[in-house]
Design an enzyme around this catalytic site. Structure first.
Site, PDB file in Angstrom:
ATOM      1  N   HIS A  66      34.864  84.247 -13.503  1.00  0.00           N
ATOM      2  CA  HIS A  66      33.592  85.349 -13.323  1.00  0.00           C
ATOM      3  C   HIS A  66      33.575  85.445 -12.099  1.00  0.00           C
ATOM      4  O   HIS A  66      33.785  84.580 -11.160  1.00  0.00           O
ATOM      5  CB  HIS A  66      32.608  84.910 -14.521  1.00  0.00           C
TER       6      HIS A  66
ATOM      7  N   ASP B 130      29.873  85.290  -9.646  1.00  0.00           N
ATOM      8  CA  ASP B 130      28.601  85.010  -9.553  1.00  0.00           C
ATOM      9  C   ASP B 130      27.642  86.253  -9.217  1.00  0.00           C
ATOM     10  O   ASP B 130      28.182  86.966  -8.255  1.00  0.00           O
ATOM     11  CB  ASP B 130      28.347  83.962  -8.626  1.00  0.00           C
TER      12      ASP B 130
ATOM     13  N   HIS C 217      35.954  83.089  -9.817  1.00  0.00           N
ATOM     14  CA  HIS C 217      36.142  81.730 -10.311  1.00  0.00           C
ATOM     15  C   HIS C 217      36.159  81.266 -11.450  1.00  0.00           C
ATOM     16  O   HIS C 217      35.468  81.837 -12.511  1.00  0.00           O
ATOM     17  CB  HIS C 217      35.427  80.566  -9.363  1.00  0.00           C
TER      18      HIS C 217
ATOM     19  N   ARG D  84      29.845  66.411 -18.418  1.00  0.00           N
ATOM     20  CA  ARG D  84      29.762  66.719 -16.750  1.00  0.00           C
ATOM     21  C   ARG D  84      28.590  67.581 -16.718  1.00  0.00           C
ATOM     22  O   ARG D  84      28.076  68.428 -17.463  1.00  0.00           O
ATOM     23  CB  ARG D  84      31.075  67.448 -16.576  1.00  0.00           C
TER      24      ARG D  84
END
Ligand code: NAG
Ligand code: NAG
Ligand code: NAG
Length: 709
Positions: A638, A640, A690, A700
């Site tokens: 996607h 940002d 990314h 995480r």
């Protein structure tokens, strides 16, 4: 030349004819100061009544005093026929000389009287006598018995009729003589030589200092204390009769005040110290304080702790500390919130705690002092009470007052700012200290061993303590010879979060930075330690481990993880396509603080790394993302919705989780082992398409912010 030597001869002759008499039954610190000033100016003094028991009422200053007349009467007998001898009689505990004998004699001769008394503004002890007092054109009208000067035979005549008791009033005795025309003793009052501290200001010229009385525009020969600051004599005593001195210190002293530093001292010979810690209100960065306590340069086996925790809020921290470190100390006593002890009462208990070998007891109340002074100030020999200077970062707010108003409240001394900012360095006699101070054990068992020093019907615990110490003739000192630490701001401390310190970025920014910003951030800001793992993707340290842990715990504590649940997500074009499991900063009411963080710490580095780009770090979205194999392990490719993005790793790959990382498709480049506390920074909407690589084990966490100019 002959003229000059003649003049000098006369001068010497006349000052030789002056004798100072004073009554002091105890060698108090005030008396020592008086003696020092007398020696400095070469006065010849004779002390009467030393080590005699005092038969007066200590707390009513001028009541009694007859003992002084008795002692003076017997001392004057031997001088009765010395026509040329001039005698100055003066109190000494609250008096110091500001000039030499020549000037005193000159002023005495100018007064053209056989005997001159110092004058007062108030009539004491019998107010009914006021009508009998002659009017004066200016200056003070009433007789004071604290200081007078005259020819020996005349003074002898003055007191030879004394038949009173030790506890009768000396002032009334002299007043009656003064007002009785039958006695025909010519007494004249005058303000020519003795001045009250609050009329006096200091004039500093190069390395010299001189006191000047503003009221009468004269230079006083003697200055006396008066009112609440009587014995401290305000701050004037710090400068008169000489310039303040630099003192060489020592860290630890034995019972006689000898320095023990520089020697190889066996630990078991070191004196016991007691540290009182008083937690009287919710205090930010308390965990940091406890850490500093641990690093104090003194053997723990010779240290006892007394902790009064009034606050439920700190119960867990105190308990944990005691459990983990209690055994390292010689002894430890904790009074918790359940015992509902008044603060003044707790401090009293703390001060009185174990009597025994200890020499210094030190106090930290409340414990907002930090960094905790690792160097103890060194009140060797005559320092009975001493406080290290601590102030708020860059502010004038500190733990001492330079002066008191005549009513006993705060007054700023001329030197206050210079002392706080350490432009004048030394050890200072001050009338008020708080927050942190040391008291000699011996003093607690003698001069100060009288009831609760912190209790008062009108004053708070600190003011009560200082007033009591002052009243008992013990001097309080402040040292600014080192940088000892600072005081926190306790306003605006919220206690509704799990980790409240995170919210302190506005109130205590320096402490916030120390706790939360990575130690190598400053290096990164200078361009060192910044890595570029992929084109135009920067990578640098920003958060401490503590910051990462607390942020994660705060989010988990809040617990409302959701996939794109925030309305804002949908407004941002593109973002709703790739919802993450996240919690937004505004959901935990952290957006103001987060914005401040971005502005203070991210904006400067952005402008360094992307020259010509300026940002006010405006952001629509800032959130913590959670990746788990069974929940959401990864994120599809996607863009940002931002000009640039920061992505801070909040935990350790290989320890807390496996897998993870970020891949930039256009460059076929991945950052596979994110470092805890380090942030990635990369452009948002155009080039840096990314994806989040799958987390294969564990959980995480990352903190993500989409930033715009
Ligand atoms: C002074 O002391 C005597 C005895 O020592 C006592 O009788 C008298 O009451 C005292 N006077 C005052 C005013 O305290
Ligand atoms: C900061 O940088 C120095 C030198 O590169 C390094 O030794 C140190 O471990 C770093 N500190 C932390 C907390 O990573
Ligand atoms: C991407 O990089 C990997 C190794 O880093 C390589 O095996 C692969 O062929 C590359 N793909 C493309 C499309 O260049």
């Amino acid at each position: 030349i002959p003229h000059i030597s003649l003049f000098l001869f006369c001068f010497l002759l006349s000052t030789e004819n002056l004798l100072v008499l004073t009554v002091a039954t105890k060698e108090t610190e005030g008396f020592t100061r008086f003696k020092r000033s007398a020696q400095f100016f070469n006065y010849k003094i004779q002390v009467l009544g030393l080590d005699e028991e005092w038969h007066g009422e200590d707390d009513k200053a001028a009541a009694g005093g007859g003992q002084k007349v008795r002692l003076l009467k017997s001392a004057l007998k031997q001088h009765a026929d010395k026509e040329d001898l001039i005698i100055l009689f003066t109190e000494s505990y609250d008096v110091l000389f500001a000039s030499g004998p020549a000037e005193l004699l000159k002023k005495f001769k100018q007064a053209k009287s056989k005997v001159v008394f110092s004058a007062e503004n108030f009539i004491y002890p019998d107010r009914r006598l006021e009508a009998k007092y002659p009017q004066v054109r200016d200056g003070k009208r009433f007789l004071g018995s604290g200081g007078f000067i005259g020819y020996a035979p005349n003074l002898n005549k003055l007191v030879e009729d004394w038949k009173g008791q030790d506890n009768d009033s000396d002032q009334l005795f002299y007043t009656n003589i003064f007002l009785d025309p039958e006695k025909r003793v010519r007494v004249r009052e005058s303000c020519c030589f003795r001045h009250t501290w609050y009329e006096v200001v200091l004039k500093f010229e190069n390395s010299r200092v001189r006191a000047r009385n503003l009221l009468y525009d004269t230079l006083p020969v003697m200055i006396h204390g008066n009112g609440p600051t009587k014995l401290q004599l305000n701050y004037l005593g710090n400068y008169i009769p000489r310039i303040w001195t630099f003192e060489t210190g020592c860290t630890v002293c034995d019972e006689d005040g000898r320095s023990l530093t520089g020697y190889k001292v066996r630990t078991d010979l070191l004196p016991f110290i007691l540290i009182g810690i008083f937690i009287e209100q919710p205090t930010p960065f308390f965990s940091q304080f406890l850490k500093r306590l641990q690093t104090l340069h003194y053997p723990k086996k010779r240290t006892q702790l007394f902790i009064h925790n009034h606050e439920e809020h700190h119960r867990l921290q105190v308990d944990t500390f005691v459990k983990e470190h209690g055994k390292e100390y010689h002894a430890i006593k904790v009074i918790g919130p359940d015992e509902q002890l008044e603060n003044a009462e707790a401090r009293h208990l703390g001060i009185m705690a174990p009597h025994g070998l200890q020499i210094w007891k030190s106090f930290t109340c409340p414990p907002m002092v930090k960094p905790f002074p690792t160097i103890f100030p060194s009140p060797c020999t005559h320092r009975q009470v001493i406080a290290p200077l601590v102030s708020r970062h860059g502010k004038l707010w500190s733990n001492f007052w330079g002066a008191l108003s005549p009513e006993g409240y705060y007054a700023r001394s001329e030197d206050y700012v210079d002392i706080v900012q350490r432009r004048r360095v030394g050890i200072w006699n001050v009338p008020y200290i708080s927050n942190i101070y040391l008291i000699k054990g011996k003093t607690l068992r003698s001069e100060l061993d009288q009831g609760n020093l912190f209790q008062s019907s009108k004053l708070d615990a600190d003011m009560a303590f200082c007033q009591n110490v002052r009243d008992r003739g013990v001097f309080m000192f402040l040292t600014n010879r080192h940088s000892f630490g600072h005081i926190l701001s306790l306003e605006n401390y919220e206690t509704t979060h799990l980790h409240n310190d995170l919210w302190q970025i506005f109130s205590n920014p320096e402490d916030w930075e120390e706790k939360y910003i990575h130690e190598n951030y400053t290096a990164a800001l200078k361009g060192k330690l910044v890595e570029m793992p992929c084109p135009d993707v920067y990578w640098f340290p920003i958060f401490t481990d503590t910051a990462c842990d607390e942020l994660v715990e705060e989010m988990e504590n809040f617990g409302q993880w959701s996939a794109g649940g925030n309305v804002d997500n949908r407004i941002q074009g593109g973002y709703e396509n790739v919802p993450t499991i996240d919690i937004h900063m505004n959901q935990i009411r952290f957006e103001r603080e987060w914005y401040k963080f971005l502005l203070e710490y991210i904006a400067p580095i952005t402008e360094k790394l992307y020259p010509g780009y300026y940002t006010k770090t405006q952001f629509e979205l800032a959130f913590v993302v959670r990746y788990r194999p069974d929940e959401q392990p990864s994120l599809v490719p996607h863009h940002d919705a931002s000009t640039f993005t920061i992505n801070i790793a909040l935990n350790h790959v290989g320890i807390d989780y496996e897998g993870g990382g970020c891949r930039f498709l256009r460059y076929n480049c991945s950052v596979r082992a994110p470092r805890k506390g380090w942030t990635l920074m990369h452009p948002g909407r155009l080039t840096h398409y990314h994806e989040g690589l799958p987390t294969t084990k564990g959980t995480r966490y990352i903190a993500v912010s989409f930033l715009d100019p």
